[in-house]
Design a protein around this motif. Structure first.
Motif, PDB file in Angstrom:
ATOM      1  N   UNK A 135      83.805 125.382  60.846  1.00 39.91           N
ATOM      2  CA  UNK A 135      84.646 126.224  59.997  1.00 39.91           C
ATOM      3  C   UNK A 135      85.392 125.433  58.924  1.00 39.91           C
ATOM      4  N   UNK A 136      86.013 124.281  59.260  1.00 39.64           N
ATOM      5  CA  UNK A 136      86.680 123.499  58.225  1.00 39.64           C
ATOM      6  C   UNK A 136      85.679 122.799  57.298  1.00 39.64           C
ATOM      7  N   UNK A 137      84.555 122.260  57.795  1.00 45.17           N
ATOM      8  CA  UNK A 137      83.553 121.740  56.856  1.00 45.17           C
ATOM      9  C   UNK A 137      83.100 122.780  55.844  1.00 45.17           C
ATOM     10  N   UNK A 138      82.979 124.049  56.259  1.00 49.15           N
ATOM     11  CA  UNK A 138      82.569 125.094  55.306  1.00 49.15           C
ATOM     12  C   UNK A 138      83.614 125.259  54.215  1.00 49.15           C
ATOM     13  N   UNK A 139      84.892 125.339  54.587  1.00 45.44           N
ATOM     14  CA  UNK A 139      85.957 125.452  53.598  1.00 45.44           C
ATOM     15  C   UNK A 139      85.959 124.259  52.653  1.00 45.44           C
ATOM     16  N   UNK A 140      85.779 123.069  53.224  1.00 48.50           N
ATOM     17  CA  UNK A 140      85.866 121.853  52.415  1.00 48.50           C
ATOM     18  C   UNK A 140      84.690 121.760  51.451  1.00 48.50           C
ATOM     19  N   UNK A 141      83.502 122.153  51.896  1.00 44.17           N
ATOM     20  CA  UNK A 141      82.344 122.159  50.989  1.00 44.17           C
ATOM     21  C   UNK A 141      82.575 123.125  49.828  1.00 44.17           C
ATOM     22  N   UNK A 142      83.077 124.320  50.125  1.00 46.51           N
ATOM     23  CA  UNK A 142      83.337 125.293  49.061  1.00 46.51           C
ATOM     24  C   UNK A 142      84.386 124.752  48.098  1.00 46.51           C
TER      25      UNK A 142
ATOM     26  N   UNK B 257      76.702 106.385  41.861  1.00 48.66           N
ATOM     27  CA  UNK B 257      75.298 106.785  41.911  1.00 48.66           C
ATOM     28  C   UNK B 257      74.945 107.507  43.213  1.00 48.66           C
ATOM     29  N   UNK B 258      75.480 107.051  44.343  1.00 53.06           N
ATOM     30  CA  UNK B 258      75.133 107.664  45.635  1.00 53.06           C
ATOM     31  C   UNK B 258      76.413 108.131  46.315  1.00 53.06           C
ATOM     32  N   UNK B 259      77.008 109.212  45.845  1.00 56.78           N
ATOM     33  CA  UNK B 259      78.324 109.615  46.359  1.00 56.78           C
ATOM     34  C   UNK B 259      78.320 110.019  47.837  1.00 56.78           C
ATOM     35  N   UNK B 260      77.286 110.744  48.283  1.00 58.52           N
ATOM     36  CA  UNK B 260      77.295 111.219  49.671  1.00 58.52           C
ATOM     37  C   UNK B 260      77.157 110.074  50.668  1.00 58.52           C
ATOM     38  N   UNK B 261      76.169 109.164  50.507  1.00 63.12           N
ATOM     39  CA  UNK B 261      76.116 108.026  51.438  1.00 63.12           C
ATOM     40  C   UNK B 261      77.387 107.178  51.417  1.00 63.12           C
ATOM     41  N   UNK B 262      77.977 106.996  50.232  1.00 63.60           N
ATOM     42  CA  UNK B 262      79.196 106.199  50.134  1.00 63.60           C
ATOM     43  C   UNK B 262      80.346 106.868  50.893  1.00 63.60           C
ATOM     44  N   UNK B 263      80.500 108.170  50.717  1.00 66.82           N
ATOM     45  CA  UNK B 263      81.576 108.887  51.411  1.00 66.82           C
ATOM     46  C   UNK B 263      81.352 108.879  52.916  1.00 66.82           C
ATOM     47  N   UNK B 264      80.096 108.950  53.334  1.00 64.84           N
ATOM     48  CA  UNK B 264      79.786 108.918  54.761  1.00 64.84           C
ATOM     49  C   UNK B 264      80.084 107.530  55.343  1.00 64.84           C
TER      50      UNK B 264
ATOM     51  N   UNK C 122      87.731 111.092  57.135  1.00 69.28           N
ATOM     52  CA  UNK C 122      86.627 111.531  57.981  1.00 69.28           C
ATOM     53  C   UNK C 122      86.035 112.862  57.530  1.00 69.28           C
ATOM     54  N   UNK C 123      86.824 113.710  56.875  1.00 68.08           N
ATOM     55  CA  UNK C 123      86.295 114.968  56.328  1.00 68.08           C
ATOM     56  C   UNK C 123      85.779 114.794  54.894  1.00 68.08           C
TER      57      UNK C 123
ATOM     58  N   UNK D  80      88.746 115.162  63.889  1.00 67.05           N
ATOM     59  CA  UNK D  80      88.593 114.047  62.943  1.00 67.05           C
ATOM     60  C   UNK D  80      89.943 113.443  62.547  1.00 67.05           C
ATOM     61  N   UNK D  81      90.876 113.408  63.484  1.00 62.29           N
ATOM     62  CA  UNK D  81      92.207 112.891  63.154  1.00 62.29           C
ATOM     63  C   UNK D  81      92.518 111.567  63.845  1.00 62.29           C
ATOM     64  N   UNK D  82      91.601 111.093  64.694  1.00 61.96           N
ATOM     65  CA  UNK D  82      91.854 109.872  65.461  1.00 61.96           C
ATOM     66  C   UNK D  82      90.687 108.904  65.321  1.00 61.96           C
ATOM     67  N   UNK D  83      90.995 107.634  65.491  1.00 58.02           N
ATOM     68  CA  UNK D  83      89.939 106.629  65.558  1.00 58.02           C
ATOM     69  C   UNK D  83      89.392 106.600  66.984  1.00 58.02           C
ATOM     70  N   UNK D  84      88.253 105.930  67.168  1.00 53.26           N
ATOM     71  CA  UNK D  84      87.669 105.864  68.508  1.00 53.26           C
ATOM     72  C   UNK D  84      88.596 105.122  69.469  1.00 53.26           C
TER      73      UNK D  84
END
Length: 393
Positions: A94-101, A178-185, A208-209, A261-265
């Motif tokens: 649900x939050x990924x959908x909002x963030x993508x939009x 040039x490669x925004x998605x891999x960089x953000x990931x 993380x989001x 997605x609010x904590x580290x491992x």
């Protein structure tokens, strides 16, 4: 937003202007549906103004209903495996959908003064107001008068506003690389194993989001059209069924905090190698389920379409009830933890969030959500020059 989801031939829908939140206000979305070119001086008589895109309004409303239901299910997850499975499934997308939009409607964002003003009035000001309001509410409702107020430590739902503010400001960078998605990931993966990031501005969630926002920036209208193909809709049914079955299996075995997605491992007491694995796995699951969700969002005008303009209102206002229900012990009633009680909680959550998205609520709180604040900004010299030119003509 976008003029059409059905591009013709080689023509492509122009980039929309920015709509500040992923849960846009009416004024923001109307701005977002216009192209960057000014309107023709003399439009044909009787020409209809640009209409809001029903698809995105429907998507925002349905997603905000799932947000409210997820918050309502949370206290039930300790006693109901079914509620936990539904909770985990919904929190995957649900939050990924909002963030993508949100990212999709940020494609034309730059540092132009009018867009920066809209970012301040549509995101920063609501953040300040609701951070103060939530702090005062917690002090009163939770009988905690010593709870500290901090602009750097977002409480509950306000994390999304500060995250959106940061993401929006970084938009020109993602449009440049040039490669925004891999960089953000890669950034999200590194964040998941970096406990020293701390809680300031909820940067763990911001980072993380981040890939979902960048995906939205990279999307085009035809991508949404691909999601709506009949084959995708048909495939989404077994995919969702498998997701629910897996969540039911994983419910007693997995920590649902992974989905926040609010904590580290390290903060989740997990081995470091699980950070990259879980980041990539959850990212893939979220993208798939967001696609399945959007595949079934109606394109036509529905009874709830108009409520899509008020999702920011519903999102921020329902937080008082969601937290109040815990502070005041509403879930202490045993019958709420029975199947009929869980159904009643689900219906109540959907009803309340629907009411909070209605036009009367929007009118009542527009002074907070959409303040114009002309007094706070210097006049744009370019706008003044255009005004003098028009007057002189």
């Amino acid at each position: 937003m976008t003029n059409s989801l059905r591009p013709h031939g080689s023509q492509r829908t122009p980039l929309p202007q920015e709509a500040v939140p992923a849960l846009p206000t009416p004024r923001d979305q109307e701005a977002g549906q216009q192209t960057t070119a000014p309107p023709a001086p003399s439009a044909p008589t009787g020409q209809k103004p640009k209409q809001r895109d029903a698809f995105f309004d429907n998507a925002k409303y349905l997603a905000i209903v799932l947000v409210a239901m997820g918050h309502a299910w949370e206290p039930l997850t300790d006693t109901s495996r079914t509620a936990e499975a539904l909770y985990m499934t919904v929190y995957t997308f649900h939050m990924p959908a909002f963030i993508m939009i949100s990212g999709y409607f940020s494609r034309s964002f730059d540092m132009r003064p009018d867009r920066l003003r809209r970012l301040i009035t549509g995101v920063a000001v609501p953040y300040l107001v609701f951070e103060i309001a939530y702090t005062l509410f917690k002090r009163w409702a939770d009988d905690d008068p010593t709870y500290d107020f901090s602009l750097l430590d977002p409480w509950y739902l306000t994390w999304f506003l500060i995250a959106l503010f940061v993401w929006r400001l970084t938009t020109p960078i993602w449009k440049l690389v040039r490669w925004p998605i891999p960089l953000s990931l890669a950034i999200a993966t590194l964040a998941s194993v970096s406990p020293d990031i701390g809680d300031d501005l909820d940067l763990q969630r911001v980072l993380q989001f981040l890939p979902f926002f960048v995906i939205g920036l990279s999307m085009k209208p035809e991508h949404f059209q691909l999601m709506r193909r009949r084959s995708v809709r048909m495939a989404s049914v077994p995919v969702f069924a498998c997701a629910l079955l897996f969540a039911y299996w994983a419910a007693p075995r997995m920590n649902s905090a992974w989905f926040y997605h609010r904590d580290s491992v390290q903060e989740l007491a997990a081995p470091p190698w699980t950070g990259p694995v879980m980041t990539l796995a959850l990212f893939g699951c979220s993208v798939v389920l967001v696609s399945c969700f959007l595949a079934w969002v109606p394109r036509r005008h529905m009874w709830f379409t108009a409520l899509g303009a008020g999702t920011l209102y519903g999102y921020l206002l329902h937080g008082f009830l969601a937290k109040g229900s815990r502070f005041w012990g509403w879930y202490d009633n045993e019958w709420l933890h029975k199947p009929l009680g869980e159904i009643a909680v689900t219906i109540a959550a959907g009803t309340v969030i629907t009411a909070l998205c209605t036009p009367p609520v929007q009118r009542a709180f527009r002074f907070v959500m959409e303040p114009k604040m002309a007094w706070a900004f210097r006049k744009d010299p370019a706008e003044q020059a255009r005004g003098r030119t028009t007057t002189g003509a």
